[in-house]
Design a protein around this motif. Sequence first.
Motif, PDB file in Angstrom:
ATOM      1  N   GLY A 120       0.821  -1.200   0.000  1.00  0.00           N
ATOM      2  CA  GLY A 120       0.000   0.000   0.000  1.00  0.00           C
ATOM      3  C   GLY A 120       0.853   1.248   0.000  1.00  0.00           C
ATOM      4  N   ALA A 121       0.777   2.025  -1.088  1.00  0.00           N
ATOM      5  CA  ALA A 121       1.573   3.249  -1.208  1.00  0.00           C
ATOM      6  C   ALA A 121       0.688   4.481  -1.212  1.00  0.00           C
ATOM      7  CB  ALA A 121       2.421   3.193  -2.484  1.00  0.00           C
ATOM      8  N   GLY A 122      -0.514   4.352  -0.608  1.00  0.00           N
ATOM      9  CA  GLY A 122      -1.409   5.493  -0.480  1.00  0.00           C
ATOM     10  C   GLY A 122      -1.019   6.371   0.691  1.00  0.00           C
ATOM     11  N   GLY A 123      -1.983   7.130   1.219  1.00  0.00           N
ATOM     12  CA  GLY A 123      -1.672   8.090   2.271  1.00  0.00           C
ATOM     13  C   GLY A 123      -1.040   7.477   3.499  1.00  0.00           C
ATOM     14  N   ALA A 124      -1.685   6.490   4.097  1.00  0.00           N
ATOM     15  CA  ALA A 124      -1.134   5.864   5.299  1.00  0.00           C
ATOM     16  C   ALA A 124       0.145   5.111   4.977  1.00  0.00           C
ATOM     17  CB  ALA A 124      -2.163   4.925   5.926  1.00  0.00           C
ATOM     18  N   GLY A 125       0.148   4.382   3.865  1.00  0.00           N
ATOM     19  CA  GLY A 125       1.342   3.624   3.475  1.00  0.00           C
ATOM     20  C   GLY A 125       2.538   4.519   3.252  1.00  0.00           C
ATOM     21  N   CYS A 126       2.315   5.665   2.638  1.00  0.00           N
ATOM     22  CA  CYS A 126       3.397   6.615   2.392  1.00  0.00           C
ATOM     23  C   CYS A 126       4.027   7.068   3.706  1.00  0.00           C
ATOM     24  CB  CYS A 126       2.844   7.805   1.615  1.00  0.00           C
ATOM     25  SG  CYS A 126       4.071   9.023   1.133  1.00  0.00           S
ATOM     26  N   SER A 127       3.198   7.430   4.662  1.00  0.00           N
ATOM     27  CA  SER A 127       3.698   7.871   5.959  1.00  0.00           C
ATOM     28  C   SER A 127       4.441   6.747   6.678  1.00  0.00           C
ATOM     29  CB  SER A 127       2.529   8.368   6.815  1.00  0.00           C
ATOM     30  OG  SER A 127       2.973   8.877   8.048  1.00  0.00           O
ATOM     31  N   ILE A 128       3.902   5.538   6.629  1.00  0.00           N
ATOM     32  CA  ILE A 128       4.545   4.391   7.274  1.00  0.00           C
ATOM     33  C   ILE A 128       5.881   4.082   6.625  1.00  0.00           C
ATOM     34  CG2 ILE A 128       4.349   1.884   7.632  1.00  0.00           C
ATOM     35  CD1 ILE A 128       1.319   2.355   8.039  1.00  0.00           C
ATOM     36  N   ALA A 129       5.963   4.192   5.307  1.00  0.00           N
ATOM     37  CA  ALA A 129       7.218   3.909   4.595  1.00  0.00           C
ATOM     38  C   ALA A 129       8.347   4.804   5.089  1.00  0.00           C
ATOM     39  CB  ALA A 129       7.018   4.093   3.089  1.00  0.00           C
ATOM     40  N   PHE A 130       8.085   6.102   5.180  1.00  0.00           N
ATOM     41  CA  PHE A 130       9.114   7.026   5.653  1.00  0.00           C
ATOM     42  C   PHE A 130       9.500   6.729   7.096  1.00  0.00           C
ATOM     43  CE2 PHE A 130       7.861   9.611   1.992  1.00  0.00           C
ATOM     44  CZ  PHE A 130       9.077  10.133   1.579  1.00  0.00           C
ATOM     45  N   CYS A 131       8.507   6.419   7.917  1.00  0.00           N
ATOM     46  CA  CYS A 131       8.801   6.168   9.329  1.00  0.00           C
ATOM     47  C   CYS A 131       9.561   4.860   9.533  1.00  0.00           C
ATOM     48  CB  CYS A 131       7.508   6.181  10.137  1.00  0.00           C
ATOM     49  SG  CYS A 131       6.821   7.844  10.356  1.00  0.00           S
ATOM     50  N   LEU A 132       9.281   3.838   8.728  1.00  0.00           N
ATOM     51  CA  LEU A 132      10.056   2.598   8.806  1.00  0.00           C
ATOM     52  C   LEU A 132      11.526   2.872   8.483  1.00  0.00           C
ATOM     53  CD1 LEU A 132       7.673  -0.013   7.148  1.00  0.00           C
ATOM     54  CD2 LEU A 132       8.675  -0.216   9.427  1.00  0.00           C
ATOM     55  N   ALA A 133      11.748   3.632   7.424  1.00  0.00           N
ATOM     56  CA  ALA A 133      13.126   3.965   7.054  1.00  0.00           C
ATOM     57  C   ALA A 133      13.793   4.809   8.134  1.00  0.00           C
ATOM     58  CB  ALA A 133      13.138   4.700   5.717  1.00  0.00           C
ATOM     59  N   GLU A 134      13.043   5.728   8.702  1.00  0.00           N
ATOM     60  CA  GLU A 134      13.575   6.583   9.766  1.00  0.00           C
ATOM     61  C   GLU A 134      13.944   5.767  10.998  1.00  0.00           C
ATOM     62  OE1 GLU A 134      12.396  11.011  11.237  1.00  0.00           O
ATOM     63  OE2 GLU A 134      10.787   9.528  11.265  1.00  0.00           O
ATOM     64  N   GLU A 135      13.225   4.673  11.233  1.00  0.00           N
ATOM     65  CA  GLU A 135      13.496   3.801  12.381  1.00  0.00           C
ATOM     66  C   GLU A 135      14.664   2.853  12.135  1.00  0.00           C
ATOM     67  OE1 GLU A 135      12.193   3.685  15.541  1.00  0.00           O
ATOM     68  OE2 GLU A 135      11.344   5.614  14.947  1.00  0.00           O
ATOM     69  N   GLY A 136      15.246   2.889  10.941  1.00  0.00           N
ATOM     70  CA  GLY A 136      16.445   2.101  10.683  1.00  0.00           C
ATOM     71  C   GLY A 136      16.234   0.770  10.003  1.00  0.00           C
ATOM     72  N   VAL A 137      15.040   0.543   9.416  1.00  0.00           N
ATOM     73  CA  VAL A 137      14.838  -0.676   8.639  1.00  0.00           C
ATOM     74  C   VAL A 137      15.915  -0.744   7.555  1.00  0.00           C
ATOM     75  CG1 VAL A 137      13.310  -1.738   6.921  1.00  0.00           C
ATOM     76  CG2 VAL A 137      12.380  -0.938   9.080  1.00  0.00           C
ATOM     77  N   ALA A 138      16.526  -1.893   7.411  1.00  0.00           N
ATOM     78  CA  ALA A 138      17.650  -2.024   6.472  1.00  0.00           C
ATOM     79  C   ALA A 138      17.199  -2.208   5.039  1.00  0.00           C
ATOM     80  CB  ALA A 138      18.543  -3.204   6.886  1.00  0.00           C
ATOM     81  N   ASP A 139      16.052  -2.861   4.856  1.00  0.00           N
ATOM     82  CA  ASP A 139      15.590  -3.234   3.525  1.00  0.00           C
ATOM     83  C   ASP A 139      14.078  -3.108   3.491  1.00  0.00           C
ATOM     84  OD1 ASP A 139      14.634  -5.187   1.409  1.00  0.00           O
ATOM     85  OD2 ASP A 139      16.787  -5.336   1.087  1.00  0.00           O
ATOM     86  N   LEU A 140      13.554  -2.324   2.557  1.00  0.00           N
ATOM     87  CA  LEU A 140      12.117  -2.074   2.485  1.00  0.00           C
ATOM     88  C   LEU A 140      11.614  -2.291   1.066  1.00  0.00           C
ATOM     89  CD1 LEU A 140       9.444  -1.031   3.686  1.00  0.00           C
ATOM     90  CD2 LEU A 140      10.240   1.308   3.188  1.00  0.00           C
ATOM     91  N   THR A 141      10.647  -3.193   0.924  1.00  0.00           N
ATOM     92  CA  THR A 141       9.977  -3.424  -0.355  1.00  0.00           C
ATOM     93  C   THR A 141       8.569  -2.854  -0.276  1.00  0.00           C
ATOM     94  OG1 THR A 141      11.232  -5.435  -0.798  1.00  0.00           O
ATOM     95  CG2 THR A 141       9.177  -5.150  -2.015  1.00  0.00           C
ATOM     96  N   ILE A 142       8.197  -2.041  -1.267  1.00  0.00           N
ATOM     97  CA  ILE A 142       6.885  -1.409  -1.305  1.00  0.00           C
ATOM     98  C   ILE A 142       6.089  -1.984  -2.477  1.00  0.00           C
ATOM     99  CG2 ILE A 142       5.625   0.762  -1.521  1.00  0.00           C
ATOM    100  CD1 ILE A 142       8.160   2.167  -0.431  1.00  0.00           C
ATOM    101  N   ALA A 143       4.914  -2.514  -2.166  1.00  0.00           N
ATOM    102  CA  ALA A 143       4.036  -3.077  -3.194  1.00  0.00           C
ATOM    103  C   ALA A 143       2.741  -2.274  -3.248  1.00  0.00           C
ATOM    104  CB  ALA A 143       3.729  -4.540  -2.884  1.00  0.00           C
TER     105      ALA A 143
END
Length: 268
Positions: free
Chosen positions: A133-156
Motif C-alpha cells: 500500500g503506497a497510499g496516504g497511510a502507506g506513504c507515511s509508514i514507509a518514511f517512518c520505517l526507514a527513519e526507524e532504521g529498517v535495512a531493507d524495504l519493499t513497497i508493493a
Amino acid sequence: MRGTGKAEVFAMLAHPVGHAKSPGMFNELFERLGLDSLMVPVTCAPERLDEFWAGMDAMSNLKGVIVSIPYKVPMLAKAETAHPRAARVGAANILRRLPSGGWEADNFDGYGFVLAMKNKGHAMAGKKALLVGAGGAGCSIAFCLAEEGVADLTIADIDPARAARLAAEVQAAFPACKVRAGAADPAGMDIAVNATPVGMHAGDPLPMLVANLTPGMVVFDIIMEPAETRLLAEARARGCHAEPGRPMMDCQMQAMSDFLDAERKNRG
C-alpha cells in the motif's frame, strides 16, 4: 457540562465521514475529563472544499481538525507551517490553530504505527520489511520505517508506478535504507504490513502472499474493523506475531490529543 457556548470545538473532516472513529473517541475523552469541548464530524463534496474551508477557517473557536480521505493532500496546502512528517509525504492528517490564527499541519499515520510496534516490543532497526500500500497511510509508514532504521524495504501497490515513486522518495530521504518497489510477497521478510483497505469486507482477497509467511514474522494490518482480518488469522495460524490496527489508532489519538492540547495540559 460539555457543549456550552464556551466550548472548544474540534472537527473530523472526511468524505464520507460516517466511518470515522475519532469523534466518538475524543468526545469520550472530553466526557471523562469533564472538559467543555466537543469534536464534530464534518464533510463536504470534494469540489466544494475551498468554499467549505473558508467557513471553517473563519470559526474562531475551531481549535483543530483531524483529516482523513480524500482531504489529506489538499488540507496540507491550507497550513502555513507543517512538521517534516507531513511535508515529506505531502499530506496532513491533522491541523491545529496557531496563536496567529493560521494553521499548523502534522501527520501521525506512520508515527502511530511505529509507536504501536514499539509498544509491542517489535524492533525495526536492521530488519527487512514489506509494505503493501503506497497510499496516504502507506506513504507515511514507509518514511517512518526507514527513519526507524529498517535495512531493507519493499513497497508493493496495485499501482506499480505509485510504488516506484514512493520507493524513490524514501530512498532519497534515507540513503542507508535499501528501498525498492516489488511484489506483495513476504518471503524472507521480518515485518509485513498491510496499509491498504483490502480486508475490510467479507470476500476481499488477501493483500499479500500468505503462503510465504513464516513463524516469528511480524504481520501488522492497519485495518481497525474487523479487528481480526483474514490476513491476521492466516498469519496467526502460521506462527506469526499478528498485530491489529486498533493500537496504531490509539497511539495516533494520544499523539493528536497532545498536538491539539485537547486535554488542556499545557494551559494555565
